[in-house]
Design an enzyme around this catalytic site. Sequence first.
Site, PDB file in Angstrom:
ATOM      1  N   GLU A  22       0.754  -1.334  -0.002  1.00 22.92           N
ATOM      2  CA  GLU A  22       0.095  -0.012  -0.051  1.00 22.92           C
ATOM      3  C   GLU A  22       0.780   1.287  -0.012  1.00 22.92           C
ATOM      4  OE1 GLU A  22      -3.187   0.155   0.162  1.00 22.92           O
ATOM      5  OE2 GLU A  22      -3.649  -1.877   0.158  1.00 22.92           O
ATOM      6  N   PRO A 226     -22.451  32.183  11.274  1.00 28.33           N
ATOM      7  CA  PRO A 226     -23.262  32.646  12.534  1.00 28.33           C
ATOM      8  C   PRO A 226     -22.496  33.131  13.678  1.00 28.33           C
ATOM      9  CG  PRO A 226     -23.376  30.241  12.247  1.00 28.33           C
ATOM     10  CD  PRO A 226     -22.502  30.669  10.999  1.00 28.33           C
ATOM     11  N   ASP A 249     -21.031  44.531   9.913  1.00 28.58           N
ATOM     12  CA  ASP A 249     -22.225  44.937  10.822  1.00 28.58           C
ATOM     13  C   ASP A 249     -22.067  44.204  12.466  1.00 28.58           C
ATOM     14  OD1 ASP A 249     -23.324  42.389  10.392  1.00 28.58           O
ATOM     15  OD2 ASP A 249     -24.464  43.171   8.953  1.00 28.58           O
ATOM     16  N   LYS A 271     -26.032  46.620  12.530  1.00 32.78           N
ATOM     17  CA  LYS A 271     -27.348  47.278  12.798  1.00 32.78           C
ATOM     18  C   LYS A 271     -27.831  46.708  14.122  1.00 32.78           C
ATOM     19  CE  LYS A 271     -28.310  47.121   7.918  1.00 32.78           C
ATOM     20  NZ  LYS A 271     -29.057  46.287   7.237  1.00 32.78           N
ATOM     21  N   GLY A 302     -23.094  38.998   8.839  1.00 39.56           N
ATOM     22  CA  GLY A 302     -23.312  37.567   9.681  1.00 39.56           C
ATOM     23  C   GLY A 302     -24.138  36.675   8.863  1.00 39.56           C
ATOM     24  N   GLY A 303     -24.080  35.417   9.088  1.00 38.88           N
ATOM     25  CA  GLY A 303     -24.684  34.237   8.273  1.00 38.88           C
ATOM     26  C   GLY A 303     -24.451  34.224   6.704  1.00 38.88           C
ATOM     27  N   ILE A 307     -29.661  35.791   3.016  1.00 41.81           N
ATOM     28  CA  ILE A 307     -30.833  35.114   3.917  1.00 41.81           C
ATOM     29  C   ILE A 307     -31.148  36.207   4.985  1.00 41.81           C
ATOM     30  CG2 ILE A 307     -31.800  33.454   5.428  1.00 41.81           C
ATOM     31  CD1 ILE A 307     -30.233  31.480   3.626  1.00 41.81           C
ATOM     32  N   THR A 332     -25.755  30.237   7.070  1.00 40.73           N
ATOM     33  CA  THR A 332     -26.819  30.967   7.615  1.00 40.73           C
ATOM     34  C   THR A 332     -27.202  30.695   9.222  1.00 40.73           C
ATOM     35  OG1 THR A 332     -29.147  31.819   7.396  1.00 40.73           O
ATOM     36  CG2 THR A 332     -28.801  29.360   6.921  1.00 40.73           C
ATOM     37  N   ALA A 333     -27.674  31.537   9.951  1.00 46.99           N
ATOM     38  CA  ALA A 333     -27.922  30.937  11.408  1.00 46.99           C
ATOM     39  C   ALA A 333     -28.723  29.757  11.527  1.00 46.99           C
ATOM     40  CB  ALA A 333     -28.575  32.355  11.926  1.00 46.99           C
ATOM     41  N   MET A 384     -34.784  36.905  14.124  1.00 46.44           N
ATOM     42  CA  MET A 384     -35.495  38.247  14.697  1.00 46.44           C
ATOM     43  C   MET A 384     -36.702  37.922  15.491  1.00 46.44           C
ATOM     44  SD  MET A 384     -34.448  40.618  11.522  1.00 46.44           S
ATOM     45  CE  MET A 384     -34.437  39.137  10.207  1.00 46.44           C
ATOM     46  N   GLY A 413     -25.607  31.110  18.788  1.00 45.30           N
ATOM     47  CA  GLY A 413     -25.634  29.785  18.090  1.00 45.30           C
ATOM     48  C   GLY A 413     -24.219  29.682  17.647  1.00 45.30           C
TER      49      GLY A 413
HETATM   50  C1  LIG Z   1     -30.573  40.464  10.194  1.00 40.38           C
HETATM   51  S1  LIG Z   1     -30.688  38.479  10.500  1.00 40.38           S
HETATM   52  C2  LIG Z   1     -29.252  38.366   9.572  1.00 40.38           C
HETATM   53  C3  LIG Z   1     -29.484  36.825   9.213  1.00 40.38           C
HETATM   54  C4  LIG Z   1     -28.012  36.192   8.723  1.00 40.38           C
HETATM   55  N1  LIG Z   1     -27.900  37.104   7.254  1.00 40.38           N
HETATM   56  C5  LIG Z   1     -27.939  34.782   8.341  1.00 40.38           C
HETATM   57  O1  LIG Z   1     -27.988  34.243   7.192  1.00 40.38           O
HETATM   58  O2  LIG Z   1     -27.859  34.234   9.448  1.00 40.38           O
HETATM   59  C6  LIG Z   1     -30.329  38.593  12.280  1.00 40.38           C
HETATM   60  C7  LIG Z   1     -30.951  37.383  12.878  1.00 40.38           C
HETATM   61  O3  LIG Z   1     -30.138  36.261  12.439  1.00 40.38           O
HETATM   62  C8  LIG Z   1     -30.229  35.395  13.609  1.00 40.38           C
HETATM   63  N2  LIG Z   1     -28.985  35.033  14.078  1.00 40.38           N
HETATM   64  C9  LIG Z   1     -27.837  35.557  13.338  1.00 40.38           C
HETATM   65  N3  LIG Z   1     -26.770  34.827  13.872  1.00 40.38           N
HETATM   66  C10 LIG Z   1     -27.257  34.057  15.159  1.00 40.38           C
HETATM   67  C11 LIG Z   1     -26.755  33.288  16.228  1.00 40.38           C
HETATM   68  N4  LIG Z   1     -25.383  33.208  16.066  1.00 40.38           N
HETATM   69  N5  LIG Z   1     -27.350  32.643  17.070  1.00 40.38           N
HETATM   70  C12 LIG Z   1     -28.906  32.852  16.914  1.00 40.38           C
HETATM   71  N6  LIG Z   1     -29.482  33.550  16.072  1.00 40.38           N
HETATM   72  C13 LIG Z   1     -28.685  34.169  15.072  1.00 40.38           C
HETATM   73  C14 LIG Z   1     -31.089  36.161  14.806  1.00 40.38           C
HETATM   74  O4  LIG Z   1     -32.357  35.758  14.718  1.00 40.38           O
HETATM   75  C15 LIG Z   1     -30.761  37.701  14.401  1.00 40.38           C
HETATM   76  O5  LIG Z   1     -31.687  38.453  14.928  1.00 40.38           O
END
Ligand SMILES: C[S@@+](CC[C@H](N)C(=O)[O-])C[C@H]1O[C@@H](n2cnc3c(N)ncnc32)[C@H](O)[C@@H]1O
Length: 463
Positions: A22, A226, A249, A271, A302-303, A307, A332-333, A384, A413
Amino acid sequence: MDYFPIFVQLKNQNCLVVGAGEVAARKIELLARADAKITVIASEISTAVSNLKALHSLNILKKTFSSTDLHGFRLVVSATDDADTNKLVAKTATEQNIPVNVVDNPELCTFIFPAIIDRSPVVAAVSSGGASPVLARLLRAKIESLIPPAYGRLAHIAEKFRSRVKEVIKEPAQRRIFWENVLQGSIAELIFSGKEQEAEQKLEQMLINQKGNINVGEVYLVGAGPGAADLLTFRALRLMQQADVVVYDRLVSPEILDLARRDSEKIYVGKQRYNHALPQESINILLADLAKAGKRVVRLKGGDPFIFGRGGEEIETLMQQGINFQVVPGITAASGCATYAGIPLTHRDHAQSCTFVTGHLKDNSINLNWKQLAAPNQTIVIYMGLVGLEKICQSLIEHGSPKDLPAALVQQGTTINQRVITGTLESLPGIVADQDIKPPTLVIIGTVVTLHDKLDWFHTELS
Ligand SMILES: C[S@@+](CC[C@H](N)C(=O)[O-])C[C@H]1O[C@@H](n2cnc3c(N)ncnc32)[C@H](O)[C@@H]1O
């Protein structure tokens, strides 16, 4: 330095591998990548090596190795489990000045195999001088994440234009700046996204302009995931490390921001729920203006940017203004929180679909399709949703969801501050109200939540 690194041309060169197990098969595959002509000497041939015979036109000699076998070979590898044979191969090769590698036996080697990052024609090699091959492999994995596979294509294009650039830009220092702009700017990004023709046209255009210092700005809309910094994609990290400006942000953690280029300008644009540092329209304009000023801008979100991230609006402005951009998806979250909470979003016994909604209150109410959301066998993820949690749960019950439908709230999370609070549509708002909850939070509703007790794998000190 115990070993001097060099790259050896092995195309059509006779190379010998002694042994056919091998390990020998792995060495054969490496040598074959350099188009070597490979002979194998071994008294027993494993299936792994026989399978490579036709593929790499191996010359297999079924015999024991003897000291007269080395004539005409450029390089030898001994990969047998017989110590005497290995010693004989090493001794004979050393006497005849033929480079020899005895697998896992640095004392008998005159050369060693590095861990290879192959982005041909770009090749990087890492060696620990035989001290720890595992460490070399770990380092290779780190480097691999920084060098995307498309670097090979980038090198080919650079090669194609090399003499033309030399003709047009005579001054070496100017030429270096030109190449730096090409190899880490918008042209490289076009190549990485598979738009080679467009990249070549742009390079031609730069050459016609003969400036060599054209600095075209662009925007990278990057999903930062996230929370946990190592949930970023390789592409996100690479773009963060080359950007001149980072516009970020609230959801982008300091650990993630730390991964951006040290000397990049960092601009915070909000924000929070009641505190938008900069309105969306101003952010759109800011991104466009920075790019027009020649900056490479990472817009970190974020995320995932698409989304609940208003990424669509930001690139619409860039498109209208003819500014180059690319979008990098992020975790995403919903995906990050569900995974880290041990709550699968779909499951054969529980949910055949999953819906992401925003629980953001507008005029103190939430306008959602409650009838559809109250249907069974699905998972609902609410972004949110903390402030409107009571209204959300009430509305679902009013539209037919059972009061005891499991529901969970995930705080922060994927991070070390993650907490998962579970209950039902009826009980969760009350349970949550009694706790000191820290944003951001995500709500998951559906019978998949019952799996949390069994599948919870990510434990933090807080939970
Ligand atoms: C404006 S949205 C943005 C979402 C982001 N674009 C995504 O795809 O995850 C923000 C919301 O995402 C959720 N969120 C983002 N990160 C998170 C985390 N680490 N734990 C829990 N909720 C989260 C919450 O509900 C938060 O209010």
